[in-house]
Design a protein around this motif. Structure first.
Motif, mmCIF file in Angstrom:
data_model
loop_
_atom_site.group_PDB
_atom_site.id
_atom_site.type_symbol
_atom_site.label_atom_id
_atom_site.label_comp_id
_atom_site.label_asym_id
_atom_site.label_seq_id
_atom_site.Cartn_x
_atom_site.Cartn_y
_atom_site.Cartn_z
ATOM 1 N N ASP A 76 -45.267 46.919 10.664
ATOM 2 C CA ASP A 76 -46.502 46.992 11.311
ATOM 3 C C ASP A 76 -46.436 45.794 12.546
ATOM 4 O OD1 ASP A 76 -48.600 44.952 9.269
ATOM 5 O OD2 ASP A 76 -47.205 44.201 10.719
ATOM 6 N N GLY A 77 -45.494 45.378 12.722
ATOM 7 C CA GLY A 77 -45.324 44.547 13.940
ATOM 8 C C GLY A 77 -46.241 43.168 14.163
ATOM 9 N N PHE A 78 -47.058 42.967 13.291
ATOM 10 C CA PHE A 78 -47.938 41.902 13.210
ATOM 11 C C PHE A 78 -47.143 40.449 13.011
ATOM 12 C CE2 PHE A 78 -51.859 39.320 13.687
ATOM 13 C CZ PHE A 78 -51.526 38.433 12.798
ATOM 14 N N SER A 79 -47.277 39.500 13.891
ATOM 15 C CA SER A 79 -46.409 38.102 13.819
ATOM 16 C C SER A 79 -47.481 37.019 13.259
ATOM 17 C CB SER A 79 -45.843 37.870 15.265
ATOM 18 O OG SER A 79 -44.989 38.678 15.763
ATOM 19 N N LEU A 80 -47.184 36.656 12.235
ATOM 20 C CA LEU A 80 -47.762 35.634 11.517
ATOM 21 C C LEU A 80 -47.961 34.228 12.275
ATOM 22 C CD1 LEU A 80 -49.673 35.878 8.841
ATOM 23 C CD2 LEU A 80 -47.830 35.345 7.449
ATOM 24 N N LYS A 105 -44.255 33.566 21.422
ATOM 25 C CA LYS A 105 -44.360 33.426 22.872
ATOM 26 C C LYS A 105 -44.202 35.016 23.436
ATOM 27 C CE LYS A 105 -40.797 30.403 23.258
ATOM 28 N NZ LYS A 105 -40.975 29.670 22.167
ATOM 29 N N TYR A 106 -43.730 36.069 22.640
ATOM 30 C CA TYR A 106 -43.098 37.214 23.157
ATOM 31 C C TYR A 106 -44.330 38.302 22.685
ATOM 32 C CZ TYR A 106 -39.336 34.153 23.613
ATOM 33 O OH TYR A 106 -38.233 33.465 23.857
ATOM 34 N N THR A 107 -45.365 38.074 22.108
ATOM 35 C CA THR A 107 -46.286 39.062 21.987
ATOM 36 C C THR A 107 -47.854 38.670 21.702
ATOM 37 O OG1 THR A 107 -47.086 40.941 20.172
ATOM 38 C CG2 THR A 107 -46.184 39.037 19.251
ATOM 39 N N LYS A 111 -45.287 49.681 15.865
ATOM 40 C CA LYS A 111 -46.063 49.395 16.881
ATOM 41 C C LYS A 111 -45.337 49.180 18.044
ATOM 42 C CE LYS A 111 -50.243 47.045 17.975
ATOM 43 N NZ LYS A 111 -49.839 46.766 19.099
ATOM 44 N N HIS A 112 -44.305 48.615 18.181
ATOM 45 C CA HIS A 112 -43.725 47.856 19.299
ATOM 46 C C HIS A 112 -43.524 49.211 20.533
ATOM 47 C CE1 HIS A 112 -41.331 46.117 22.535
ATOM 48 N NE2 HIS A 112 -41.909 45.049 22.084
ATOM 49 N N PRO A 113 -43.928 49.366 21.531
ATOM 50 C CA PRO A 113 -43.850 50.420 22.267
ATOM 51 C C PRO A 113 -42.115 50.671 22.848
ATOM 52 C CG PRO A 113 -44.556 48.510 23.841
ATOM 53 C CD PRO A 113 -44.794 48.545 22.112
ATOM 54 N N ASP A 114 -41.350 49.883 22.576
ATOM 55 C CA ASP A 114 -40.044 50.053 22.988
ATOM 56 C C ASP A 114 -39.063 50.229 21.698
ATOM 57 O OD1 ASP A 114 -40.818 47.934 25.616
ATOM 58 O OD2 ASP A 114 -39.791 50.048 26.091
ATOM 59 N N LYS A 139 -34.621 45.269 21.455
ATOM 60 C CA LYS A 139 -33.692 44.562 20.717
ATOM 61 C C LYS A 139 -33.619 43.093 21.304
ATOM 62 C CE LYS A 139 -28.954 44.103 20.820
ATOM 63 N NZ LYS A 139 -28.196 44.046 21.955
ATOM 64 N N GLU A 140 -33.947 42.943 22.752
ATOM 65 C CA GLU A 140 -33.915 41.271 23.385
ATOM 66 C C GLU A 140 -35.458 40.609 22.691
ATOM 67 O OE1 GLU A 140 -34.766 39.408 27.636
ATOM 68 O OE2 GLU A 140 -34.522 41.723 27.522
ATOM 69 N N TYR A 141 -36.383 41.682 22.651
ATOM 70 C CA TYR A 141 -37.682 41.029 21.874
ATOM 71 C C TYR A 141 -37.379 40.679 20.488
ATOM 72 C CZ TYR A 141 -42.170 41.402 19.871
ATOM 73 O OH TYR A 141 -43.288 41.281 18.825
ATOM 74 N N LEU A 142 -36.497 41.386 19.946
ATOM 75 C CA LEU A 142 -36.553 41.116 18.521
ATOM 76 C C LEU A 142 -35.532 39.791 18.413
ATOM 77 C CD1 LEU A 142 -35.083 43.512 15.710
ATOM 78 C CD2 LEU A 142 -33.772 41.355 15.954
ATOM 79 N N PHE A 143 -34.444 39.716 19.145
ATOM 80 C CA PHE A 143 -33.578 38.514 19.221
ATOM 81 C C PHE A 143 -34.326 37.220 19.752
ATOM 82 C CE2 PHE A 143 -30.414 41.373 18.353
ATOM 83 C CZ PHE A 143 -28.946 40.699 18.416
ATOM 84 N N ASN A 144 -35.277 37.318 20.390
ATOM 85 C CA ASN A 144 -36.013 36.280 21.056
ATOM 86 C C ASN A 144 -37.039 35.660 19.910
ATOM 87 O OD1 ASN A 144 -35.036 36.177 23.671
ATOM 88 N ND2 ASN A 144 -36.426 37.582 24.419
#
Ligand code: FHN
Length: 471
Positions: free
Chosen positions: A140-144, A148-150, A188-191, A211-216
């Motif tokens: 679902d893309g929610f970060s616990l 810095k990236y969302t 959920k992530h638009p990209d 992918k860059e978001y994921l790596f970060n």
């Protein structure tokens, strides 16, 4: 006449009846397989089979991290997030039971004020668990954590606290190894370029951006939260490729060499049996059978992930496994040379449901007596069945008996093996008679109705169980 529980006899009526007479080659092979055994506890520093895949042939699994992982054998898996407010399945209920707009707004009401990380880790520790893996970000893309990236993260919930950091610190305070689950897919992530129950078009989506978001984000988990295990998941959609999987594996190991990464970082994961199609081709340090006990395999490390209830995330009045079922699952898993990652789904107020805590405590009580037959052991020398399983460590062989109603056991003597003495962990003497078979006479009083362990002190000689992969 006392019932003799003969592993041979069990074997006989399981296999012989339907297929062949005793003289047929099939039976001979099976008898051979059952009687071949191992002495795998000699912690060899052979080069682990897993690693970075065909793009990183030199990048092998970190030996020390793997050794420690396999010695721990038992961990806690936690699936948790704002979805617990609805009691539906994490990720999958988005756009299914819960309309997307409502699901994606749950975090604005997520306020687990009774959350106590030290309490969670104490419950894991009292259950005999040695490591902990939390869903830092699920499908679902929610970060616990305050990423810095969302902005779709814990910082923008009423609780605001960095719950992931509190869990990391509690683990380090209580000497439990801290690990993080991270979903490669993000509905959920638009990209991210695959949708699930979601009408939004993907034409504008740019997978390279995602992918860059994921790596970060993964870099945050390694550098800011010192995670020791990354339990990737959600790699099955076409948006994720073999190349991306190997690149991510290398990215993670470059950041922390003693990191363990499961086989769902790449595309080699072949269905819920969870093992890797081609270990040389695909990246990953260990296999991940799901909701089942993996088959005996001492050639490629594996870990079964299984829920204590039915759902991964919390569900009111969900069907829950009994202490006996959980203990038998642990025994069969370790007897197959695997780890068990047992999952709980905490409640929206932050507590782990008391009835789940009771079951976990009972497992811990059993391990207080029998832990030496689990931690630091390897599977075998006899293959696991529903009635018994075996583990070994040095010259000790541990026979885990789940068929607690019998008082006389017979099992095949392994070539070269000498039994010096036998005892029941938790108390009770065992009379041992050895001829072509090992006959064990058990006392009336046994330490547990769930299962008990007979410790056999041997001469440490039992022929190898090499290359036995049971499908
Ligand atoms: O879809 C997920 C599921 O929610 C859960 O996280 C399990 C855990 O192994 N993995 C996926 C299903 O394979």
């Amino acid at each position: 006449m006392k019932k003799i529980f003969s592993l041979f006899s069990t074997f006989n009526h399981i296999f012989i009846a339907p297929y062949a007479s005793l003289s047929s080659p099939l039976v001979v092979v099976i008898i051979l397989m059952l009687t071949m055994s191992c002495n795998t506890s000699e912690t060899d520093t052979a080069v682990p089979p897993g690693g970075g895949g065909e793009a990183n042939p030199e990048l092998k699994t970190n030996v020390k991290a793997l050794q420690n992982f396999q010695d721990m054998r038992f961990g806690m898996f936690v699936h948790w997030g704002p979805v617990s407010l609805k009691g539906t399945e994490i990720g999958w209920s988005r756009g299914r039971e819960i309309p997307i707009s409502e699901y994606d707004s749950l975090y604005l009401k997520f306020n687990p004020t009774k959350f106590d990380a030290e309490e969670w880790i104490r419950i894991a520790k009292d259950a005999g668990m040695k490591y902990f893996v939390i869903t830092s970000k699920h499908h679902d893309g929610f970060s616990l954590w305050p990423s810095k990236y969302t902005d779709y993260d814990i910082e923008n919930t009423p609780i605001k606290r960095d719950l992931l950091k509190e869990m990391q610190q509690a683990c380090e305070n209580q000497d439990i190894l801290f690990g993080t689950y991270y979903s490669v897919l993000d509905w959920k992530h638009p990209d991210y370029t695959t949708r699930y129950n979601d009408p939004r078009p993907v034409e504008e989506s740019n997978m390279a951006v995602y992918k860059e978001y994921l790596f970060n984000q993964v870099e945050e988990l390694i550098t800011d939260y010192n995670t020791n295990i990354i339990w990737f998941d959600g790699q099955w959609e076409a948006s994720w490729t073999h190349e991306m999987g190997m690149e991510l594996y290398k990215h993670c190991r470059d950041l922390k060499d003693e990191l363990l990464i499961n086989n769902r970082v790449d595309k080699g994961f072949k269905g819920m049996a969870g093992m890797t199609d081609s270990i040389a081709k695909y990246a990953g340090d260990y296999g991940t059978p799901e909701q089942r006990i993996g088959s005996f395999n001492n050639q490629f490390p594996w870990e079964s992930c299984i829920t204590i209830c039915k759902q991964w995330a919390w569900k009111p009045d969900d069907v829950m496994k009994s202490p006996k079922e959980c203990i038998h699952t642990l025994i069969k898993t370790v007897g197959g040379d695997g780890n068990l990652l047992l999952n709980v789904g905490p409640m929206p107020d932050g507590r782990i449901e008391p009835r789940q805590v009771e079951v976990l405590k009972e497992i811990g009580d059993w391990l207080d007596v029998n832990g030496e037959a689990i931690y630091g052991t390897r599977g075998g020398p006899w293959l696991p069945t529903d009635a018994w399983a075996s583990t070994n460590k040095g010259k000790k062989v541990y026979l885990h008996v789940m068929a607690t109603e019998t008082r006389l056991l017979q099992l095949p003597l392994l070539e070269g093996m000498k039994i010096k003495k036998a005892k029941i962990l938790g108390g009770g003497d065992v009379k041992v008679e050895v001829d072509r078979n090992i006959m064990l006479s058990l006392p009336e009083e046994l330490p547990s109705d769930y299962a008990y362990v007979i410790e056999l002190t041997t001469n440490g000689v039992f022929p190898s169980l090499e290359n036995i992969i049971v499908n």
